[in-house]
Design a protein around this motif. Structure first.
Motif, PDB file in Angstrom:
ATOM      1  N   VAL A 182      47.892  43.080  54.802  1.00  0.00           N
ATOM      2  CA  VAL A 182      47.942  42.493  53.461  1.00  0.00           C
ATOM      3  C   VAL A 182      46.585  42.694  52.789  1.00  0.00           C
ATOM      4  O   VAL A 182      45.544  42.725  53.445  1.00  0.00           O
ATOM      5  N   ALA A 183      46.624  42.840  51.467  1.00  0.00           N
ATOM      6  CA  ALA A 183      45.409  43.113  50.702  1.00  0.00           C
ATOM      7  C   ALA A 183      45.323  42.162  49.514  1.00  0.00           C
ATOM      8  O   ALA A 183      46.343  41.673  49.020  1.00  0.00           O
ATOM      9  N   VAL A 184      44.095  41.938  49.052  1.00  0.00           N
ATOM     10  CA  VAL A 184      43.852  41.110  47.873  1.00  0.00           C
ATOM     11  C   VAL A 184      42.863  41.832  46.970  1.00  0.00           C
ATOM     12  O   VAL A 184      41.780  42.219  47.429  1.00  0.00           O
ATOM     13  N   ASP A 185      43.243  42.044  45.706  1.00  0.00           N
ATOM     14  CA  ASP A 185      42.317  42.578  44.707  1.00  0.00           C
ATOM     15  C   ASP A 185      41.799  41.386  43.913  1.00  0.00           C
ATOM     16  O   ASP A 185      42.517  40.801  43.093  1.00  0.00           O
ATOM     17  N   LEU A 186      40.544  41.006  44.165  1.00  0.00           N
ATOM     18  CA  LEU A 186      39.969  39.800  43.562  1.00  0.00           C
ATOM     19  C   LEU A 186      39.569  39.997  42.114  1.00  0.00           C
ATOM     20  O   LEU A 186      39.283  39.012  41.420  1.00  0.00           O
ATOM     21  N   THR A 187      39.518  41.222  41.640  1.00  0.00           N
ATOM     22  CA  THR A 187      39.094  41.513  40.258  1.00  0.00           C
ATOM     23  C   THR A 187      39.996  42.590  39.683  1.00  0.00           C
ATOM     24  O   THR A 187      39.554  43.707  39.396  1.00  0.00           O
ATOM     25  N   ALA A 188      41.273  42.279  39.497  1.00  0.00           N
ATOM     26  CA  ALA A 188      42.279  43.281  39.155  1.00  0.00           C
ATOM     27  C   ALA A 188      42.262  43.582  37.659  1.00  0.00           C
ATOM     28  O   ALA A 188      43.044  43.019  36.889  1.00  0.00           O
ATOM     29  N   ASP A 189      41.377  44.495  37.243  1.00  0.00           N
ATOM     30  CA  ASP A 189      41.338  44.921  35.848  1.00  0.00           C
ATOM     31  C   ASP A 189      42.627  45.647  35.462  1.00  0.00           C
ATOM     32  O   ASP A 189      43.045  45.605  34.313  1.00  0.00           O
ATOM     33  N   GLY A 208      51.981  43.608  51.843  1.00  0.00           N
ATOM     34  CA  GLY A 208      51.972  42.978  50.532  1.00  0.00           C
ATOM     35  C   GLY A 208      50.570  42.952  49.970  1.00  0.00           C
ATOM     36  O   GLY A 208      49.591  43.202  50.677  1.00  0.00           O
ATOM     37  N   ALA A 209      50.465  42.678  48.658  1.00  0.00           N
ATOM     38  CA  ALA A 209      49.152  42.628  48.009  1.00  0.00           C
ATOM     39  C   ALA A 209      49.181  41.590  46.896  1.00  0.00           C
ATOM     40  O   ALA A 209      50.209  41.384  46.236  1.00  0.00           O
ATOM     41  N   THR A 210      48.025  40.953  46.682  1.00  0.00           N
ATOM     42  CA  THR A 210      47.847  39.964  45.623  1.00  0.00           C
ATOM     43  C   THR A 210      46.745  40.429  44.695  1.00  0.00           C
ATOM     44  O   THR A 210      45.691  40.880  45.153  1.00  0.00           O
ATOM     45  N   GLY A 211      46.973  40.316  43.382  1.00  0.00           N
ATOM     46  CA  GLY A 211      45.958  40.673  42.392  1.00  0.00           C
ATOM     47  C   GLY A 211      45.553  39.466  41.582  1.00  0.00           C
ATOM     48  O   GLY A 211      46.409  38.719  41.090  1.00  0.00           O
ATOM     49  N   VAL A 212      44.247  39.265  41.431  1.00  0.00           N
ATOM     50  CA  VAL A 212      43.707  38.178  40.604  1.00  0.00           C
ATOM     51  C   VAL A 212      43.277  38.780  39.273  1.00  0.00           C
ATOM     52  O   VAL A 212      42.340  39.574  39.214  1.00  0.00           O
ATOM     53  N   VAL A 213      43.967  38.443  38.193  1.00  0.00           N
ATOM     54  CA  VAL A 213      43.712  39.019  36.883  1.00  0.00           C
ATOM     55  C   VAL A 213      43.001  38.003  35.998  1.00  0.00           C
ATOM     56  O   VAL A 213      42.828  36.832  36.376  1.00  0.00           O
ATOM     57  N   ARG A 214      42.606  38.450  34.781  1.00  0.00           N
ATOM     58  CA  ARG A 214      41.715  37.632  33.962  1.00  0.00           C
ATOM     59  C   ARG A 214      42.426  36.550  33.158  1.00  0.00           C
ATOM     60  O   ARG A 214      41.939  35.430  33.055  1.00  0.00           O
ATOM     61  N   GLY A 215      43.565  36.874  32.520  1.00  0.00           N
ATOM     62  CA  GLY A 215      44.175  35.920  31.606  1.00  0.00           C
ATOM     63  C   GLY A 215      45.677  35.939  31.663  1.00  0.00           C
ATOM     64  O   GLY A 215      46.308  36.730  32.384  1.00  0.00           O
ATOM     65  N   ARG A 216      46.294  35.049  30.862  1.00  0.00           N
ATOM     66  CA  ARG A 216      47.732  34.903  30.877  1.00  0.00           C
ATOM     67  C   ARG A 216      48.444  36.195  30.482  1.00  0.00           C
ATOM     68  O   ARG A 216      49.437  36.589  31.095  1.00  0.00           O
ATOM     69  N   ARG A 217      47.957  36.852  29.431  1.00  0.00           N
ATOM     70  CA  ARG A 217      48.597  38.090  29.004  1.00  0.00           C
ATOM     71  C   ARG A 217      48.456  39.167  30.074  1.00  0.00           C
ATOM     72  O   ARG A 217      49.375  39.957  30.302  1.00  0.00           O
ATOM     73  N   THR A 246      46.530  46.990  42.775  1.00  0.00           N
ATOM     74  CA  THR A 246      47.321  46.054  43.583  1.00  0.00           C
ATOM     75  C   THR A 246      48.662  46.666  43.964  1.00  0.00           C
ATOM     76  O   THR A 246      49.104  46.575  45.119  1.00  0.00           O
ATOM     77  N   LEU A 247      49.331  47.296  43.000  1.00  0.00           N
ATOM     78  CA  LEU A 247      50.630  47.897  43.272  1.00  0.00           C
ATOM     79  C   LEU A 247      50.514  49.054  44.267  1.00  0.00           C
ATOM     80  O   LEU A 247      51.370  49.205  45.158  1.00  0.00           O
TER      81      LEU A 247
END
Length: 447
Positions: A303-310, A324-333, A315-316
């Motif tokens: 499993v992977a985590v992208d802590l700064t997913a611009d 599996g992978a998780t992406g941490v993005v900046r905002g709601r949009r 992530t995909l």
């Protein structure tokens, strides 16, 4: 070194700013537009141990130089190396990364791989140009090298053709409508500049007018622009009221069409908006994401985590390889666009969140420590809280991305202090004809 002194020198290297270096004893002289291996007559324009000079005449020319394609080259502040063959540009960047990280991060030179590069022309999908006024005439373009003066740009061979068309279209529209040009020194006027974006996959384009305040007649602006740019899909206005050089304001208004385009990055469909924080080279991003995959060294159960997913593409791409992978993005949009990308690409094992990155990692690590963490530095460097969280969770593998060598060197030192050692550094040339280089580093936790 005396100002105005003329010297015959031989160039032996390059600076991170793209100038050639001539070494004269303990003194280094940086000269723009020189190429290593060339001999030249120069004039000193700045003294000191790190002096600067200007090129007067070439006495021995490099076989790897060619006439620049752009009529503005040499005056425009965008490209430094348009006269250098792309193959040599990549070799120079490899050497630059090796030398800089050896000096500033004590990194062994053999850890750095050869620079990867893609198409060198018409590769940029985004345009940022500013307005000025001289002698009663409207000027629209880039700033001159080392100056605040704006050049009137009529072509840019590194830009997508639709972005080039925006230059003349907006210049004509603003002139026809009589809109006042913003003056940064006085803080007066209205129209600041243009942000353009074009999809390589579809040819659709977005045009954003930047202004100090609301446009007096948005409908007139739309009618003046709508038929002048091929593939135009949307027209926006961003309002930047602050006395700033930044074209992006806190408010965005859709005037016509839609506020995004779709493009393909590394075989993945994604939405792009004018405020998307991604390098302006979608086709080159394939090389970057492939480098991330290799650095992550994922297995099927990882499993992977992208802590700064611009971009959700990283992530995909990792989710397609691992469990599996998780992406941490900046905002709601951003998170909405990321979920959309997962759906249209049929990736069901990717998750996206807008929560605090260190908090996300700590929460995930309570159930299972990720096998790989991806972290991208922005601005002056990576948030120290992210480095600390990765070390506390004892993540075994880290993929670190940097957009500048100074940032990369500082962060690699921080990673080493946190217990992570670089085993491979992969430079990627996403901005041909400039000295900028992106870096992907594979880090492994030390025992």
């Amino acid at each position: 070194m005396r100002l105005g002194e003329r010297l015959t020198v031989r160039f032996t290297g390059v600076t991170p700013d793209g100038a050639a270096i001539a070494r004269l004893g303990a003194v280094h002289v940086a000269v723009p537009f020189g190429v290593p291996g060339e001999e030249a007559l120069i004039e000193i324009t700045k003294g000191g141990r790190r002096a600067e000079g200007r090129l007067l005449a070439l006495l021995r020319k490099s076989p790897d130089v060619a006439p620049a394609r752009c009529r503005h080259f040499g005056r425009c502040g965008g490209c430094q190396w348009q006269h250098v063959a792309p193959e040599l540009q990549r070799r120079l960047k490899t050497r630059l990364v090796k030398d800089y990280l050896k000096e500033h991060a004590d990194l062994q030179r053999d850890v750095v791989a050869d620079t990867l590069g893609a198409e060198a022309w018409a590769y940029r999908n985004t345009l940022r140009v500013v307005f000025a006024e001289r002698g009663g005439e409207i000027v629209l373009g880039y700033r001159a090298a080392g100056s605040s003066r704006v050049l009137d740009i009529v072509e840019c061979p590194v830009q997508h053709g639709a972005n080039e068309a925006m230059l003349q279209a907006v210049r004509d529209a603003v002139s026809d409508l009589g809109l006042p040009i913003y003056d940064h020194e006085r803080g007066t006027g209205l129209v600041r500049g243009v942000l353009g974006m074009t999809s390589f996959a579809t040819g659709h384009a977005l045009l954003t007018v930047s202004s100090r305040g609301p446009l007096p007649d948005p409908t007139a602006v739309v009618h003046a622009l709508i038929d002048r740019v091929p593939g135009l899909a949307g027209i926006l206005n961003t309002v930047q009221p602050a006395r700033s050089l930044d074209l992006q304001g806190p408010r965005w208004h859709l005037l016509w069409g839609r506020d995004h385009v779709e493009d393909e990055i590394a075989g993945l469909r994604v939405r792009l908006r004018p405020m998307t924080a991604m390098p302006a080279n979608p086709r080159g991003m394939t090389l970057l994401i492939d480098a991330v995959r290799r650095a992550a060294d994922l297995r099927s159960g990882d499993v992977a985590v992208d802590l700064t997913a611009d971009t959700p593409a990283v992530t995909l791409a990792l989710a397609q390889v691992g469990e599996g992978a998780t992406g941490v993005v900046r905002g709601r949009r951003d998170v909405d666009d990321a979920w959309y990308a997962a759906r249209v690409n049929g990736v069901a094992n990717a998750l996206f969140t807008t929560r605090d990155a260190p908090g996300v990692l700590a929460s995930l690590a309570e159930r299972r420590v990720p096998d790989v963490v991806v972290a991208t530095a922005s601005g002056p460097g990576l948030d120290s809280a992210i480095v600390a969280a990765v070390a506390l969770a004892r993540v075994p593998r880290v993929v670190y991305l940097a957009r500048s060598l100074a940032t990369c060197a500082r962060d690699l030192v921080s990673w080493r202090h946190a217990g992570y050692d670089p085993v491979l550094v992969q430079p990627v040339d996403l901005l041909p004809h400039t000295s900028h280089v992106h870096v992907v580093a594979a880090l492994r936790r030390m025992n």
